[in-house]
Design an enzyme around this catalytic site. Structure first.
Site, mmCIF file in Angstrom:
data_model
loop_
_atom_site.group_PDB
_atom_site.id
_atom_site.type_symbol
_atom_site.label_atom_id
_atom_site.label_comp_id
_atom_site.label_asym_id
_atom_site.label_seq_id
_atom_site.Cartn_x
_atom_site.Cartn_y
_atom_site.Cartn_z
ATOM 1 N N LYS A 14 4.010 8.495 8.867
ATOM 2 C CA LYS A 14 4.234 8.540 10.541
ATOM 3 C C LYS A 14 4.536 8.782 11.536
ATOM 4 O O LYS A 14 5.093 9.783 11.821
ATOM 5 C CB LYS A 14 3.849 6.761 10.280
ATOM 6 N N ASP B 58 9.605 2.727 0.097
ATOM 7 C CA ASP B 58 8.563 2.937 1.085
ATOM 8 C C ASP B 58 8.307 2.711 2.651
ATOM 9 O O ASP B 58 8.292 1.945 3.247
ATOM 10 C CB ASP B 58 7.149 3.010 0.464
ATOM 11 N N TYR C 63 1.099 -1.114 -0.234
ATOM 12 C CA TYR C 63 -0.166 -0.396 -0.178
ATOM 13 C C TYR C 63 0.631 1.377 -0.277
ATOM 14 O O TYR C 63 1.249 0.879 1.064
ATOM 15 C CB TYR C 63 -0.604 0.118 0.650
HETATM 16 C C1 PLP Z 1 0.550 4.895 5.449
HETATM 17 C C2 PLP Z 1 1.064 4.486 4.886
HETATM 18 C C3 PLP Z 1 0.786 4.838 3.291
HETATM 19 C C4 PLP Z 1 0.077 6.050 3.755
HETATM 20 O O1 PLP Z 1 0.404 6.878 4.036
HETATM 21 P P1 PLP Z 1 -0.871 8.345 5.782
HETATM 22 O O2 PLP Z 1 -0.583 9.057 5.810
HETATM 23 O O3 PLP Z 1 -1.930 7.730 5.303
HETATM 24 O O4 PLP Z 1 -1.104 8.978 3.750
HETATM 25 C C5 PLP Z 1 1.470 5.211 2.485
HETATM 26 N N1 PLP Z 1 2.875 3.859 2.373
HETATM 27 C C6 PLP Z 1 2.697 3.347 3.681
HETATM 28 C C7 PLP Z 1 4.063 2.640 3.538
HETATM 29 C C8 PLP Z 1 1.885 2.526 4.503
HETATM 30 O O5 PLP Z 1 1.978 2.246 5.090
#
Ligand code: PLP
Length: 431
Positions: A266, A238, A144
């Site tokens: 995060k 990511d 994701y």
């Molecule tokens: C949470 C997450 C996102 C998206 O971040 P948001 O702050 O929710 O937009 C993108 N990549 C990864 C790996 C994530 O865990």
């Protein structure tokens, strides 16, 4: 446990907010039941509006590595607020946070701040395309990367084929440049490079946390790096979730593979909305206003958010052993639950990376999304409901990762294991 106030609140909010939530997974749909409305957090605990207290293994889906209401972060936010909420002009806080991020990540020479992980990834993809002058991107089934159009491609559809959108409202034209490969399967990536000579980048969660916790094999990441180099494509890690959670210096420090670009989110905001992306100097130089690739944000680098992020990362810098301590605790937790499950004849696959933990009710090892999807979802739902009723708040989907914080004590871990014994027994007894 009495959750009447939450039930009532959820039924009311649905008149005003679609599905009652501002982010879908919060709605508890995959486990049934209704979400708890939270009144406050304190250290490793959450309290709902009925006054129930829970050990929190969600930690706002990752950000709160020091738990709720960490004193240092709270004070930093209060101090920042007193100088003004936002200016839309440079502040020293941005320089300070940028320096820290660059210090932690070897691969990051320059960094830009945004307000969410979604924004960070979306902008990184644009930058990779702008830098290489190519259009196609490769992503992995089950990873994701936020909810932007090009990355919302059906998880679970055939590997290494051109993707189709997984949400209405995303034109097929917008995802025709997104190629899908299978996690931990290098042949599927090779196929992408055969199918397309126009690949700008490969984006991967090096420690996948959005199909449950499924770390990539070290060898696989090395092969990915080689493939990207041979084909002139950029490699993007990511680490919005794994950054400062699995290790302080990025997955690159664990596997010895340097990405061209990294996305963060995060933990980097200490609980405030912050995302970031960074990488090699010459790639970042393409970004506006230094270069031609446009990217902007009214509240980007917001001073209150920067203060929270800086407080969190400085605290990590001062306590570099923190991740190792949390990793031990997380291992105790999952091995305890695994043993409790086994006593009842239930097989559980578990994994830990730093303060991230994952488990699947599955007989086989989980290496990719298809494996994860073959887990027992019904059993997970029962486990989730049982633990919640005992006062333990786990993520409400089997495709999520668990988090512990420095406020998650050894006692809480032992209580969780004890509760899991009761829950597994009740499940086995058909209660
Ligand atoms: C949470 C997450 C996102 C998206 O971040 P948001 O702050 O929710 O937009 C993108 N990549 C990864 C790996 C994530 O865990």
């Amino acid at each position: 446990m009495n959750t009447e106030a939450s039930k009532k609140a959820f039924s009311e909010v649905q008149n005003f907010i679609p599905g009652g939530v501002n982010s879908p997974v919060r709605a508890f749909k995959s486990v049934g039941g209704t979400p708890l409305f939270i009144a406050e957090g304190e250290g490793g605990y959450l309290k709902d509006i009925d006054g129930n207290k829970y050990v929190d293994f969600v930690q706002s889906w990752g950000p709160l590595i020091f738990g709720h209401r960490d004193e240092t972060i709270e004070q930093a936010v209060i101090d920042a607020v007193k100088h003004g909420l936002s200016f839309g002009a440079p502040t020293l806080a941005e320089t300070e946070l940028a320096k820290l991020v660059i210090e932690f990540f070897d691969s990051v020479e320059k960094v830009r701040f945004v307000s969410s992980g979604t924004e960070a990834v979306m902008s990184t993809i644009r930058l990779a395309r702008g830098f290489t002058g190519r259009d196609d991107i490769v992503k992995f089934t089950g990873c994701y990367h936020g909810h932007s159009d090009a990355l919302l491609v059906e998880a679970g559809s055939g590997a290494a084929t051109f993707g189709s959108p997984s949400s209405p409202g995303v034109p097929a034209d917008f995802t025709k440049h997104t190629l899908l490969a299978e996690y931990n399967n290098i042949e599927s990536v090779k196929k992408c490079f055969v199918d397309s000579k126009d690949i700008a980048c490969v984006i991967i969660e090096p420690i996948a946390g959005n199909m449950g916790l499924v770390p990539a094999d070290k060898e696989f990441l090395h092969q990915l790096r080689e493939l990207c180099d041979e084909n002139g494509a950029l490699l993007i890690f990511d680490e919005v979730m794994s950054g400062f959670r699995a290790t302080l210096n990025g997955a690159e420090s664990l596997v010895g593979v340097k990405p061209d670009l990294v996305t963060l989110g995060k933990v980097i905001g200490g609980g405030m909305p912050v995302g970031a992306f960074g990488g090699r100097r010459e790639v970042m130089a393409k970004l506006s206003p230094e270069g031609p690739v446009y990217q902007a944000g009214t509240l980007s680098g917001n001073p209150v958010a920067m203060a929270a992020g800086y407080a969190a990362l400085s605290k990590l810098k001062q306590n570099p052993r923190v991740i190792a301590v949390l990793e031990e605790r997380a291992k105790t937790l999952v091995s305890g639950m695994q043993a409790a499950a086994k006593e009842q004849g239930i097989t559980m696959q578990t994994d830990v990376r730093g303060s991230m933990f994952g488990f699947f009710f599955n007989d086989k090892e989980v290496k990719n999304f298809n494996n994860a999807a073959s887990s027992d979802a019904e059993l997970f739902a029962k486990f989730h409901a049982g633990m919640l009723d005992e006062g333990f708040y786990f993520a409400c989907s089997l495709y999520e990762t668990g988090f512990i914080s420095t406020a998650t004590t050894d006692e809480m871990v032992q209580e969780t294991i004890e509760a899991s014994k009761r829950v597994f027994k009740a499940i086995k007894d058909g209660k």
